[in-house]
Motif scaffolding. Structure first.
Motif, PDB file in Angstrom:
ATOM      1  N   GLY A   1       0.823  -1.210   0.000  1.00 17.01           N
ATOM      2  CA  GLY A   1       0.000   0.000   0.000  1.00 17.01           C
ATOM      3  C   GLY A   1       0.853   1.254   0.000  1.00 17.01           C
ATOM      4  N   TRP A   2       1.880   1.283   0.859  1.00 15.64           N
ATOM      5  CA  TRP A   2       2.769   2.447   0.935  1.00 15.64           C
ATOM      6  C   TRP A   2       3.481   2.689  -0.389  1.00 15.64           C
ATOM      7  CZ3 TRP A   2       5.419   1.456   6.337  1.00 15.64           C
ATOM      8  CH2 TRP A   2       4.538   1.891   7.341  1.00 15.64           C
ATOM      9  N   SER A   3       3.927   1.579  -1.007  1.00 11.43           N
ATOM     10  CA  SER A   3       4.688   1.756  -2.240  1.00 11.43           C
ATOM     11  C   SER A   3       3.793   2.315  -3.348  1.00 11.43           C
ATOM     12  CB  SER A   3       5.341   0.440  -2.669  1.00 11.43           C
ATOM     13  OG  SER A   3       4.356  -0.506  -2.975  1.00 11.43           O
ATOM     14  N   ILE A   4       2.495   1.985  -3.308  1.00 11.54           N
ATOM     15  CA  ILE A   4       1.579   2.582  -4.287  1.00 11.54           C
ATOM     16  C   ILE A   4       1.377   4.058  -3.968  1.00 11.54           C
ATOM     17  CG2 ILE A   4      -0.764   2.547  -5.219  1.00 11.54           C
ATOM     18  CD1 ILE A   4      -0.878  -0.401  -4.549  1.00 11.54           C
ATOM     19  N   GLN A   5       1.163   4.343  -2.685  1.00  6.51           N
ATOM     20  CA  GLN A   5       0.969   5.739  -2.272  1.00  6.51           C
ATOM     21  C   GLN A   5       2.181   6.584  -2.632  1.00  6.51           C
ATOM     22  OE1 GLN A   5       0.032   5.407   1.928  1.00  6.51           O
ATOM     23  NE2 GLN A   5      -2.151   5.786   1.544  1.00  6.51           N
ATOM     24  N   GLY A   6       3.378   5.978  -2.503  1.00  7.87           N
ATOM     25  CA  GLY A   6       4.598   6.714  -2.804  1.00  7.87           C
ATOM     26  C   GLY A   6       4.857   6.840  -4.298  1.00  7.87           C
TER      27      GLY A   6
ATOM     28  N   TRP B   1      -6.572   3.276   8.691  1.00  8.46           N
ATOM     29  CA  TRP B   1      -6.464   2.374   7.570  1.00  8.46           C
ATOM     30  C   TRP B   1      -5.698   3.026   6.429  1.00  8.46           C
ATOM     31  CZ3 TRP B   1     -11.943  -0.047   6.510  1.00  8.46           C
ATOM     32  CH2 TRP B   1     -12.384  -0.672   7.688  1.00  8.46           C
ATOM     33  N   ILE B   2      -5.097   2.197   5.582  1.00  9.42           N
ATOM     34  CA  ILE B   2      -4.667   2.691   4.277  1.00  9.42           C
ATOM     35  C   ILE B   2      -5.856   2.453   3.366  1.00  9.42           C
ATOM     36  CG2 ILE B   2      -3.141   2.354   2.313  1.00  9.42           C
ATOM     37  CD1 ILE B   2      -1.033   1.315   4.181  1.00  9.42           C
ATOM     38  N   SER B   3      -6.452   3.544   2.846  1.00  7.08           N
ATOM     39  CA  SER B   3      -7.633   3.309   2.012  1.00  7.08           C
ATOM     40  C   SER B   3      -7.631   4.258   0.824  1.00  7.08           C
ATOM     41  CB  SER B   3      -8.910   3.483   2.831  1.00  7.08           C
ATOM     42  OG  SER B   3      -8.919   4.764   3.405  1.00  7.08           O
ATOM     43  N   GLY B   4      -8.540   3.997  -0.093  1.00 10.64           N
ATOM     44  CA  GLY B   4      -8.677   4.848  -1.273  1.00 10.64           C
ATOM     45  C   GLY B   4      -7.434   4.862  -2.145  1.00 10.64           C
TER      46      GLY B   4
ATOM     47  N   TYR C   1      -8.619  -5.083  -3.178  1.00  3.79           N
ATOM     48  CA  TYR C   1      -9.435  -4.309  -2.234  1.00  3.79           C
ATOM     49  C   TYR C   1      -9.039  -2.840  -2.169  1.00  3.79           C
ATOM     50  CZ  TYR C   1     -11.152  -8.789  -0.588  1.00  3.79           C
ATOM     51  OH  TYR C   1     -11.729 -10.030  -0.515  1.00  3.79           O
ATOM     52  N   ARG C   2      -7.829  -2.512  -2.555  1.00  7.20           N
ATOM     53  CA  ARG C   2      -7.308  -1.148  -2.520  1.00  7.20           C
ATOM     54  C   ARG C   2      -7.402  -0.506  -1.137  1.00  7.20           C
ATOM     55  NH1 ARG C   2      -9.992   2.173  -6.740  1.00  7.20           N
ATOM     56  NH2 ARG C   2     -11.411   0.497  -7.283  1.00  7.20           N
TER      57      ARG C   2
END
Lengths: 316, 338
Positions: free
Chosen positions: B81-86, B142-145, B231-232
């Motif tokens: 999730g973090w790597s996508i956010q980054g 949560w990590i969401s969206g 689930y993203r």
């Protein structure tokens, strides 16, 4: 020497507990108040009852383990609540619930001893069945609105000690301690756990002893469900969640060997009090109680590693 | 009596037949069951469990167990999730889960091999530690969206076959090769069957154990990648008790928790059977709350049938010979001989 090792693991746990208490004493002065003492005991009852059963199941060997015990707590709690709602008097409902818990434990014990199936797998199956039934039969919603008079067991206290600690946990602990250490039956449980073949050869009723400990685990689970009902005046379908892993952790942390035959319930009880005071203390320090789980995990691994280091040091 | 022995020996076949039978029954009960859309849904809902069950099958075969895979899945998912956010390149997003998964698997293996801690204790402890770590990493939220950048990695089809099915087939083919064609497969079974004898025969016990926990970590990490892609979001409860589901699937598939046996295809069909039943019952109007009951009843039912069938097969075989303890799942005796 084995007695010495057991002693070390047990006293190591005591030391851990004292350190935790000392930290709380410095950081959260409110921890050492009578009200808080009461609440530690209040919170510890469910886990204590379940852990006593779990410990005996593990002690009796043969890969003994009861993963279904959380489901038994939830399901018998629900059964008692339904009976109360149907107008049954409190005492009779409680008794019926305890018998029901015994039957659930008996199912585990019969499948394990008659079909010679592994306890891990059988109770994994009943873990799903019992927890699932508790969830499915209620639709996930608690049964609330139990009569206030039913709260006597779970809510009252005598001389700052919760009633259920006095009439359930303490006497059951003492009775089991006496049975394990002073009666033939208790020594048989250790014998069956440490060497099944020998136990069979000298004529011990191995299967009946194992069946007995699973029934006992079910009965104690039902008593935990009863205390939960009475305390909250409602039966929650998930009240037993995680109790199987917590009780397993407590029993192992308390020095009972996963392979059976050595350990005991004193260590388990100290481990339960350790868990609960950690939980209550962390709450007072405003630290999320999930840390309790993490710390307990580290202590579990650490205690086994320490145990091994001491043992190798002693044999050298 | 021979057909019975034959069927018991080929659990993957009986399970595959059971899958077909279940599919046919539900097809008659609900028009929505046997549709491409529904079958794809079942596959998507099973993919993480399929991957993890493969790893657990190897671990059980070495007489090990891993309760902590759910926590490991959660931790890997957070990093994905973090790597996508980054906004990191796709290669990093793809590899970070498996790399961290392997790392976590090696931690389990180190405790078990070097620390000589029984697997159930080590991974039970790690389960608690991972739960707390997930909470720490997420900071309570949560990590969401997450953006749908990974959508194509799970939703595309290749020649009409959903890509998730290809992932599963690739990993299971690899698992089957390891189990049946490589010396490693023999080492895994030997380690679980009789560790002392295996050690004396020159099997690298430590290496084998490091492999099975590391391999499971790899699968867990990839499952985390697929989880985030589907689930993203990542919650504190991500992963949960998927370890228990995986143990159920492996045992249904004919793998013994006592070690020494691994049935790769059995695990595959074990997961599918559980998921087909769960999906089918929902379609014919049973509330999904009954899911767990179905799993539990299926496991216990199969075990009891198994024990009874083995017992009667043994009785027939040994009618004239002296009685010996039954073999396989029902063998409690093996535990005590260790």
């Amino acid at each position: 020497m084995i007695a010495a090792i057991k002693q070390i693991r047990f006293s190591g746990l005591l030391v851990l507990w004292l350190i935790a208490l000392a930290v709380f004493a410095v950081r959260a002065p409110a921890f050492f108040t009578i009200a808080n003492f009461t609440s530690v005991l209040q919170f510890s009852t469910l886990l204590a009852l379940v852990t006593l059963g779990q410990t005996l199941v593990i002690l009796s060997g043969g890969g003994g383990i009861d993963l279904s015990v959380g489901g038994i707590v939830s399901l018998s709690g629900l059964a008692i609540a339904w009976l109360l709602k149907a107008g049954m008097p409190g005492f009779a409902a409680a008794l019926a619930g305890v018998v029901f818990g015994g039957i659930l434990g008996c199912i585990n014990g019969l499948v394990i001893t008659r079909l010679r199936l592994l306890p891990l797998i059988v109770t994994l199956g009943t873990y799903y069945a019992y927890n699932g039934l508790a969830l499915a039969l209620t639709g996930g919603a608690p049964i609330s609105g139990l009569p206030a008079s039913f709260g006597l067991l779970g809510q009252s206290e005598i001389l700052t000690i919760p009633l259920h600690t006095l009439v359930l946990v303490a006497p059951i602990f003492l009775l089991l301690l006496f049975t394990l250490n002073q009666t033939p039956l208790g020594r048989w449980i250790y014998a069956v756990g440490s060497n099944e073949k020998t136990a069979r050869l000298i004529g011990l009723p191995v299967d009946r002893i194992r069946l007995g400990v699973y029934i006992l685990s079910g009965v104690l689970g039902a008593l935990a469900g009863l205390v939960g009902d009475s305390w909250l005046l409602s039966a929650r379908p998930n009240i037993g969640d995680n109790l199987e892993l917590l009780s397993l952790t407590a029993a192992l942390l308390g020095g009972t060997s996963i392979f059976g035959g050595s350990g005991g319930i004193s260590g388990s009880l100290v481990a339960v009090l350790f868990f609960t005071s950690l939980q209550v203390g962390l709450q007072m320090l405003n630290i999320n109680s999930i840390w309790q789980l993490g710390l307990v995990g580290i202590f579990l691994i650490g205690s086994v590693l320490l145990d091994r280091l001491i043992r190798t040091a002693q044999t050298k | 009596m021979n057909w019975r022995r034959w069927l018991i020996g080929r659990r993957e076949l009986t399970l595959a037949l059971a899958c077909v039978a279940v599919t046919l029954v539900f097809h008659f009960l609900s028009p929505y069951f046997l549709t491409a859309e529904n079958l794809t849904t079942i596959l998507h809902n099973s993919v993480e469990l399929l991957l993890i069950s493969l790893g657990i099958t190897f671990i059980l075969a070495t007489a090990g167990i891993d309760i902590a895979v759910g926590g490991a899945l959660g931790i890997c998912a957070i990093f994905v999730g973090w790597s996508i956010q980054g906004g990191w390149p796709f290669g990093v997003v793809l590899l970070i889960g498996p790399l961290i998964g392997i790392g976590l698997g090696l931690i389990s293996a180190t405790l078990i091999v070097q620390g000589k801690i029984p697997p159930i204790i080590a991974t039970l402890g790690l389960f608690g530690v991972y739960r707390a770590a997930i909470f720490l990493l997420l900071g309570g939220s949560w990590i969401s969206g997450l953006p749908d950048t990974l959508g194509p990695a799970v939703n595309t089809t290749v020649a009409g076959i959903p890509i998730t099915a290809i992932y599963v087939l690739v990993f299971y083919a690899a698992g089957w090769l390891i189990s049946h064609w490589l010396p490693l497969g023999i080492a895994i079974r030997a380690t679980g069957g009789n560790e002392r004898a295996a050690r004396l025969s020159g099997v690298g016990i430590a290496r084998t154990k490091f492999f099975v926990y590391g391999f499971t970590g790899l699968l867990v990490g990839f499952a985390a990648f697929l989880y985030v892609a589907r689930y993203r979001n990542v919650e504190t409860s991500t992963g949960g008790l998927i370890a228990l589901d995986a143990i159920v699937a492996s045992v249904l598939g004919g793998t013994s928790v006592l070690g020494g046996k691994a049935n790769i295809l059995g695990a595959l069909f074990g997961v599918l059977l559980v998921r087909l039943l769960q999906n089918g019952f929902v379609l014919i109007g049973v509330p999904s709350l009954w899911e767990q009951v179905i799993t539990g009843v299926l496991l216990i039912g199969v075990l009891i049938l198994d024990a009874l069938a083995e017992r009667s097969a043994n009785d027939a075989q040994l009618a004239t010979a002296p009685r010996s303890p039954p073999v396989g799942l029902a063998s409690e005796a093996a535990l005590h001989d260790k």
